[in-house]
Design an enzyme around this catalytic site. Structure first.
Site, PDB file in Angstrom:
ATOM      1  N   LYS A 139      -3.277  -8.279  -8.236  1.00 50.82           N
ATOM      2  CA  LYS A 139      -4.643  -7.659  -8.117  1.00 50.82           C
ATOM      3  C   LYS A 139      -5.860  -6.644  -8.047  1.00 50.82           C
ATOM      4  CE  LYS A 139      -6.175  -7.819  -2.771  1.00 50.82           C
ATOM      5  NZ  LYS A 139      -7.097  -7.124  -3.164  1.00 50.82           N
ATOM      6  N   LYS A 191     -10.094  -2.574  -4.523  1.00 51.30           N
ATOM      7  CA  LYS A 191     -10.909  -1.319  -3.981  1.00 51.30           C
ATOM      8  C   LYS A 191     -10.011  -0.463  -4.738  1.00 51.30           C
ATOM      9  CE  LYS A 191     -13.305  -3.039  -1.065  1.00 51.30           C
ATOM     10  NZ  LYS A 191     -12.555  -3.508   0.264  1.00 51.30           N
ATOM     11  N   LYS A 205       0.659  -1.029   0.202  1.00 51.56           N
ATOM     12  CA  LYS A 205      -0.025   0.051  -0.259  1.00 51.56           C
ATOM     13  C   LYS A 205       1.189   0.951   0.223  1.00 51.56           C
ATOM     14  CE  LYS A 205      -4.546  -2.012   1.332  1.00 51.56           C
ATOM     15  NZ  LYS A 205      -5.477  -2.140   1.407  1.00 51.56           N
TER      16      LYS A 205
HETATM   17  P1  ATP Z   1      -8.846  -2.617   0.285  1.00 55.63           P
HETATM   18  O1  ATP Z   1      -7.797  -1.941  -2.146  1.00 55.63           O
HETATM   19  O2  ATP Z   1      -9.243  -1.246   0.337  1.00 55.63           O
HETATM   20  O3  ATP Z   1      -7.412  -3.275   0.805  1.00 55.63           O
HETATM   21  P2  ATP Z   1      -9.652  -5.058  -0.892  1.00 55.63           P
HETATM   22  O4  ATP Z   1     -10.240  -4.943  -2.247  1.00 55.63           O
HETATM   23  O5  ATP Z   1      -7.862  -5.389  -1.220  1.00 55.63           O
HETATM   24  O6  ATP Z   1      -9.632  -3.097  -0.869  1.00 55.63           O
HETATM   25  P3  ATP Z   1     -10.435  -5.800   1.184  1.00 55.63           P
HETATM   26  O7  ATP Z   1     -11.507  -5.182   2.241  1.00 55.63           O
HETATM   27  O8  ATP Z   1      -9.594  -6.082   1.960  1.00 55.63           O
HETATM   28  O9  ATP Z   1     -10.509  -5.514  -0.315  1.00 55.63           O
HETATM   29  O10 ATP Z   1     -10.925  -7.437   0.988  1.00 55.63           O
HETATM   30  C1  ATP Z   1     -11.568  -8.506   1.161  1.00 55.63           C
HETATM   31  C2  ATP Z   1     -11.621  -9.455   1.562  1.00 55.63           C
HETATM   32  O11 ATP Z   1     -11.598  -9.992  -0.120  1.00 55.63           O
HETATM   33  C3  ATP Z   1     -10.171 -10.647   1.585  1.00 55.63           C
HETATM   34  O12 ATP Z   1     -10.893 -11.690   2.262  1.00 55.63           O
HETATM   35  C4  ATP Z   1      -9.749 -10.646   0.648  1.00 55.63           C
HETATM   36  O13 ATP Z   1      -8.026 -11.584   1.112  1.00 55.63           O
HETATM   37  C5  ATP Z   1     -10.044 -10.391  -0.354  1.00 55.63           C
HETATM   38  N1  ATP Z   1      -9.887 -10.175  -1.851  1.00 55.63           N
HETATM   39  C6  ATP Z   1      -9.872  -8.552  -1.942  1.00 55.63           C
HETATM   40  N2  ATP Z   1      -9.244  -8.660  -3.277  1.00 55.63           N
HETATM   41  C7  ATP Z   1      -8.836 -10.397  -3.684  1.00 55.63           C
HETATM   42  C8  ATP Z   1      -8.757 -10.446  -5.360  1.00 55.63           C
HETATM   43  N3  ATP Z   1      -7.831  -9.899  -6.413  1.00 55.63           N
HETATM   44  N4  ATP Z   1      -8.332 -11.651  -5.130  1.00 55.63           N
HETATM   45  C9  ATP Z   1      -8.435 -12.489  -4.395  1.00 55.63           C
HETATM   46  N5  ATP Z   1      -9.598 -11.739  -2.883  1.00 55.63           N
HETATM   47  C10 ATP Z   1      -9.577 -10.738  -3.048  1.00 55.63           C
HETATM   48 MG    MG Z   2      -7.177  -5.169   1.138  1.00 56.66          MG
END
Ligand code: ATP
Ligand code: MG
Length: 326
Positions: free
Chosen positions: A194, A197, A110
């Site tokens: 990956k 969000k 990050k």
């Molecule tokens: P941020 O960018 O704010 O961290 P994020 O998209 O990574 O958001 P999170 O809320 O951090 O989402 O994660 C929620 C769940 O979704 C976690 O269990 C995480 O492992 C899963 N997850 C997030 N992105 C992926 C992805 N690209 N593939 C598989 N699992 C994911």
């Molecule tokens: Mg995340």
């Protein structure tokens, strides 16, 4: 068996969240007692817009319900409706070695993406450990990016047990297990990284049709000419397609890649069509929920009550174990 998982309202839910965490979490509901929360304290590490925070939190709940979360089986609640979790995070932080946090990839990733290195972002894994341990969780369905944080959670729980465990089993906490689905452990985003969000590379579960098509058409590809064979294994288009297509359709696309003669634009169109169809039942369910204006907030209020009852019990045990209470 108690199952726990959380999702940040740091933006809008995307198909990486769905396949990596939401779908497995929904499937696990029938195997035990589920606690699923909207990680708003965590989202404060990246989102400082109060209106967006309120809106996203509500929307994450709505979307999770639309995707099939059953509020009769599991509790859905806001992390901040159980403020004891911040109290536990403090206690945990006092036994957490700095080095353990310094090794965490998620924090480093990050920062590399330009996020400010706040103390909250750095200690995020400690709050996450508290999220898990405060419900005596057995199983935590997550994507692969959270594997290391689960290891940190187990390390911290072990440290607490060694430092403060007494009585016949010497345990304050039980050690939770991650549940990671290999086929969907890292869903790639539009840029091949990956899907996240906060990275602006998402395909949203409930995006508008036109916008969703546009995003899929913008998936980054290499410059292999139309006629040449292409490698399905390194293509995000193919990886995403295999999540929503049948085995026969996936094989057909694999062959078309290997054969050559089809351009990436055509593969993207096939991906859009299957993906749009895949989420049609969830869109219908979402429209039903939207027709009941108080439904989401009622679900969250009931979830908060159930979560509080468990968290308060565990916190009472912790306060006694560390000597804050008799
Ligand atoms: P941020 O960018 O704010 O961290 P994020 O998209 O990574 O958001 P999170 O809320 O951090 O989402 O994660 C929620 C769940 O979704 C976690 O269990 C995480 O492992 C899963 N997850 C997030 N992105 C992926 C992805 N690209 N593939 C598989 N699992 C994911
Ligand atoms: Mg995340």
């Amino acid at each position: 068996m108690r199952i726990l998982s959380g999702i940040q309202p740091s933006g809008v839910l995307h198909i990486g969240n769905y396949f990596g965490m939401m779908r497995p979490a929904i499937a696990l509901q029938s195997e035990g007692e589920a606690f699923y929360f909207i990680a708003d304290y965590h989202a404060l590490t990246s989102l400082h817009d109060p209106n967006a925070m309120r809106e996203n939190s509500h929307r994450v709940a709505l979307d999770f319900l639309a995707c099939g979360l059953d509020p009769e089986r599991g509790a859905l609640f806001r992390q901040s409706d159980v403020p004891q979790v911040t109290e536990l995070a403090w206690v945990l932080s006092t036994v957490t070695p700095m080095g353990l946090l310094e090794r965490c990839h998620s924090y480093k990733d990050k920062i590399a993406r330009g996020m400010t290195a706040s103390a909250g972002l750095f200690t995020y894994p400690v709050l996450m450990a508290a999220d898990i341990l405060i419900y005596d969780s057995d199983v935590v369905p997550v994507g692969k990016d959270q594997k290391q944080h689960l290891e940190v959670t187990r390390d911290i729980a072990t440290k607490i047990n060694e430092t403060f465990g007494s009585g016949p089993d010497g345990q304050v906490f039980k050690l939770p297990e991650p549940r990671i689905q290999t086929a969907t452990e890292v869903v790639p985003g539009l840029d091949g990284q990956k899907m996240s969000k906060s990275y602006g590379n998402t395909i949203d579960i409930f995006g508008e049709e036109k916008e969703t098509r546009k995003r899929i058409m913008s998936i980054i590809t290499d410059s292999t000419p139309v006629d040449e064979p292409k490698n399905p294994e390194t293509s995000s288009i193919f990886q995403l397609y295999s999540l929503v297509a049948s085995a026969a359709e996936t094989n057909a696309m694999r062959e078309a890649f290997a054969q050559g003669g089809t351009g990436y634009g055509d593969f993207k169109k096939q991906l859009f069509a299957r993906l749009w169809e895949h989420f049609a039942p969830m869109r219908a369910r979402r429209a039903e929920i939207l027709a009941q204006p108080d439904y989401v907030e009622q679900v969250l209020a009931r979830g908060a009550e159930r979560a509080n009852a468990v968290a308060e019990q565990v916190m009472a045990r912790v306060r006694r174990a560390v000597g804050l209470r008799r």
